[in-house]
Design a protein around this motif. Structure first.
Motif, PDB file in Angstrom:
ATOM      1  N   TYR A 147       1.080  -0.983  -0.102  1.00  0.00           N
ATOM      2  CA  TYR A 147      -0.001  -0.009   0.029  1.00  0.00           C
ATOM      3  C   TYR A 147       0.950   1.187  -0.018  1.00  0.00           C
ATOM      4  O   TYR A 147       1.848   1.252   0.744  1.00  0.00           O
ATOM      5  CB  TYR A 147      -0.810   0.063   1.129  1.00  0.00           C
ATOM      6  N   GLY A 148       0.425   2.135  -0.801  1.00  0.00           N
ATOM      7  CA  GLY A 148       1.092   3.476  -0.688  1.00  0.00           C
ATOM      8  C   GLY A 148       0.525   4.519  -1.279  1.00  0.00           C
ATOM      9  O   GLY A 148      -0.905   4.388  -1.714  1.00  0.00           O
ATOM     10  N   LEU A 149       0.998   5.545  -1.522  1.00  0.00           N
ATOM     11  CA  LEU A 149       0.324   6.937  -1.675  1.00  0.00           C
ATOM     12  C   LEU A 149       0.869   7.174  -3.095  1.00  0.00           C
ATOM     13  O   LEU A 149       2.183   7.127  -3.285  1.00  0.00           O
ATOM     14  CB  LEU A 149       0.304   8.198  -0.821  1.00  0.00           C
ATOM     15  N   ILE A 150       0.107   7.556  -4.332  1.00  0.00           N
ATOM     16  CA  ILE A 150       0.692   8.084  -5.579  1.00  0.00           C
ATOM     17  C   ILE A 150       0.193   9.471  -5.609  1.00  0.00           C
ATOM     18  O   ILE A 150      -0.857   9.723  -5.532  1.00  0.00           O
ATOM     19  CB  ILE A 150       0.115   7.064  -6.543  1.00  0.00           C
ATOM     20  N   GLU A 151       1.234  10.370  -6.097  1.00  0.00           N
ATOM     21  CA  GLU A 151       0.894  11.717  -6.411  1.00  0.00           C
ATOM     22  C   GLU A 151       0.519  12.295  -7.547  1.00  0.00           C
ATOM     23  O   GLU A 151       1.082  11.596  -8.535  1.00  0.00           O
ATOM     24  CB  GLU A 151       2.295  12.577  -5.933  1.00  0.00           C
ATOM     25  N   VAL A 152      -0.582  12.887  -7.751  1.00  0.00           N
ATOM     26  CA  VAL A 152      -0.851  13.165  -9.023  1.00  0.00           C
ATOM     27  C   VAL A 152      -0.093  14.299  -9.406  1.00  0.00           C
ATOM     28  O   VAL A 152      -0.052  15.408  -8.882  1.00  0.00           O
ATOM     29  CB  VAL A 152      -2.459  13.724  -9.084  1.00  0.00           C
ATOM     30  N   VAL A 153       0.458  14.404 -10.848  1.00  0.00           N
ATOM     31  CA  VAL A 153       1.352  15.230 -11.331  1.00  0.00           C
ATOM     32  C   VAL A 153       0.770  15.873 -12.644  1.00  0.00           C
ATOM     33  O   VAL A 153       0.069  14.983 -13.294  1.00  0.00           O
ATOM     34  CB  VAL A 153       2.879  14.997 -11.452  1.00  0.00           C
ATOM     35  N   SER A 154       1.027  16.986 -12.960  1.00  0.00           N
ATOM     36  CA  SER A 154       0.844  17.483 -14.321  1.00  0.00           C
ATOM     37  C   SER A 154       1.850  16.815 -15.231  1.00  0.00           C
ATOM     38  O   SER A 154       3.125  16.711 -15.004  1.00  0.00           O
ATOM     39  CB  SER A 154       0.646  18.758 -14.500  1.00  0.00           C
ATOM     40  N   LEU A 155       1.518  16.616 -16.610  1.00  0.00           N
ATOM     41  CA  LEU A 155       2.485  16.383 -17.572  1.00  0.00           C
ATOM     42  C   LEU A 155       3.758  17.431 -17.597  1.00  0.00           C
ATOM     43  O   LEU A 155       4.824  16.951 -17.811  1.00  0.00           O
ATOM     44  CB  LEU A 155       1.829  16.235 -18.953  1.00  0.00           C
ATOM     45  N   LYS A 156       3.186  18.738 -17.764  1.00  0.00           N
ATOM     46  CA  LYS A 156       4.059  19.532 -17.688  1.00  0.00           C
ATOM     47  C   LYS A 156       5.344  19.526 -16.546  1.00  0.00           C
ATOM     48  O   LYS A 156       6.432  19.531 -16.780  1.00  0.00           O
ATOM     49  CB  LYS A 156       3.783  20.967 -17.857  1.00  0.00           C
ATOM     50  N   ALA A 157       4.732  19.423 -15.359  1.00  0.00           N
ATOM     51  CA  ALA A 157       5.754  19.341 -14.314  1.00  0.00           C
ATOM     52  C   ALA A 157       6.789  17.926 -14.561  1.00  0.00           C
ATOM     53  O   ALA A 157       7.816  17.927 -14.189  1.00  0.00           O
ATOM     54  CB  ALA A 157       5.022  18.995 -12.775  1.00  0.00           C
ATOM     55  N   GLN A 158       6.053  16.926 -14.780  1.00  0.00           N
ATOM     56  CA  GLN A 158       6.823  15.845 -15.315  1.00  0.00           C
ATOM     57  C   GLN A 158       7.779  16.067 -16.499  1.00  0.00           C
ATOM     58  O   GLN A 158       9.044  15.433 -16.139  1.00  0.00           O
ATOM     59  CB  GLN A 158       6.060  14.552 -15.662  1.00  0.00           C
ATOM     60  N   MET A 159       7.546  16.454 -17.469  1.00  0.00           N
ATOM     61  CA  MET A 159       8.419  16.797 -18.475  1.00  0.00           C
ATOM     62  C   MET A 159       9.706  17.738 -17.829  1.00  0.00           C
ATOM     63  O   MET A 159      10.893  17.634 -18.179  1.00  0.00           O
ATOM     64  CB  MET A 159       7.774  17.508 -19.446  1.00  0.00           C
ATOM     65  N   ASP A 160       9.290  18.863 -17.098  1.00  0.00           N
ATOM     66  CA  ASP A 160      10.197  19.935 -16.383  1.00  0.00           C
ATOM     67  C   ASP A 160      11.071  19.046 -15.651  1.00  0.00           C
ATOM     68  O   ASP A 160      12.401  19.066 -15.527  1.00  0.00           O
ATOM     69  CB  ASP A 160       9.588  20.904 -15.476  1.00  0.00           C
ATOM     70  N   ASN A 161      10.808  18.054 -14.646  1.00  0.00           N
ATOM     71  CA  ASN A 161      11.534  17.280 -13.886  1.00  0.00           C
ATOM     72  C   ASN A 161      12.580  16.411 -14.702  1.00  0.00           C
ATOM     73  O   ASN A 161      13.595  16.332 -14.238  1.00  0.00           O
ATOM     74  CB  ASN A 161      10.603  16.172 -13.177  1.00  0.00           C
ATOM     75  N   ALA A 162      11.957  15.791 -15.657  1.00  0.00           N
ATOM     76  CA  ALA A 162      12.911  15.024 -16.576  1.00  0.00           C
ATOM     77  C   ALA A 162      14.131  15.746 -17.283  1.00  0.00           C
ATOM     78  O   ALA A 162      15.150  15.482 -17.196  1.00  0.00           O
ATOM     79  CB  ALA A 162      12.116  14.410 -17.826  1.00  0.00           C
TER      80      ALA A 162
END
Length: 169
Positions: A147-162
């Motif tokens: 069991y865990g928590l999964i954080e909802v992220v925006s595609l833009k934020a994910q691309m910026d992090n990458a």
């Protein structure tokens, strides 16, 4: 309100009691099936794009045990269906396909990431909101659950992090 608070406290207890040494991180990014055996880290779920009927989830799953673990199913709170998928190269083409199980070798980890293994989520029963955490449950062939928590992220934020080399949040 009390129901949400109780859910949060209930979900937080396993991480507090089973934290591992020499590693600090937010509690929402870790969970364990048995102390030290399976670790769920850096779980994130993309928000649905405006006209999309599906979205993708990513995380790292580490098996610190001396036995292989076989992931067979995943569920995310508020989503009607979640499938385990992989990308493969077939005849020079990239192809995505559903898989029924994924074996994680002893003392190894598998990264769910764009272009590789990932979760596909469908049929939201309540809208996703960027920044919120949803309950993620992973089911294994031997009956264990993580069991865990999964954080909802925006595609833009994910691309910026990458772009910045910081893909796990």
């Amino acid at each position: 309100m009390i129901k949400n608070l109780a859910f949060f406290i209930l979900c937080s207890l396993p991480w507090v009691s089973q934290a591992h040494p020499d590693h600090t991180h937010e509690a929402a990014h870790h969970a364990h099936a048995e102390p030290g055996s399976v670790q769920l880290m850096h779980a994130r779920l993309r928000d649905f794009l405006p006209t999309a009927s599906s979205t993708a989830g990513y995380f790292t799953l580490a098996n610190a045990s001396q036995q292989a673990m076989t992931l067979v199913k995943a569920e995310i709170e508020g989503l009607g269906r979640v499938e385990i998928h992989e990308h493969t190269h077939v005849n020079g083409m990239m192809r995505m396909q559903k898989i029924d199980k994924l074996e994680i070798a002893p003392d190894s980890q598998v990264e769910f990431k764009p272009g590789g293994y990932h979760l596909m989520a469908f049929e939201p029963t309540k809208p996703l909101k960027v920044g919120e955490n949803r309950k993620l449950t992973l089911y294994f062939a031997d009956g264990n659950r993580v069991y865990g928590l999964i954080e909802v992220v925006s595609l833009k934020a994910q691309m910026d992090n990458a772009k910045n080399g910081h893909q796990h949040h």
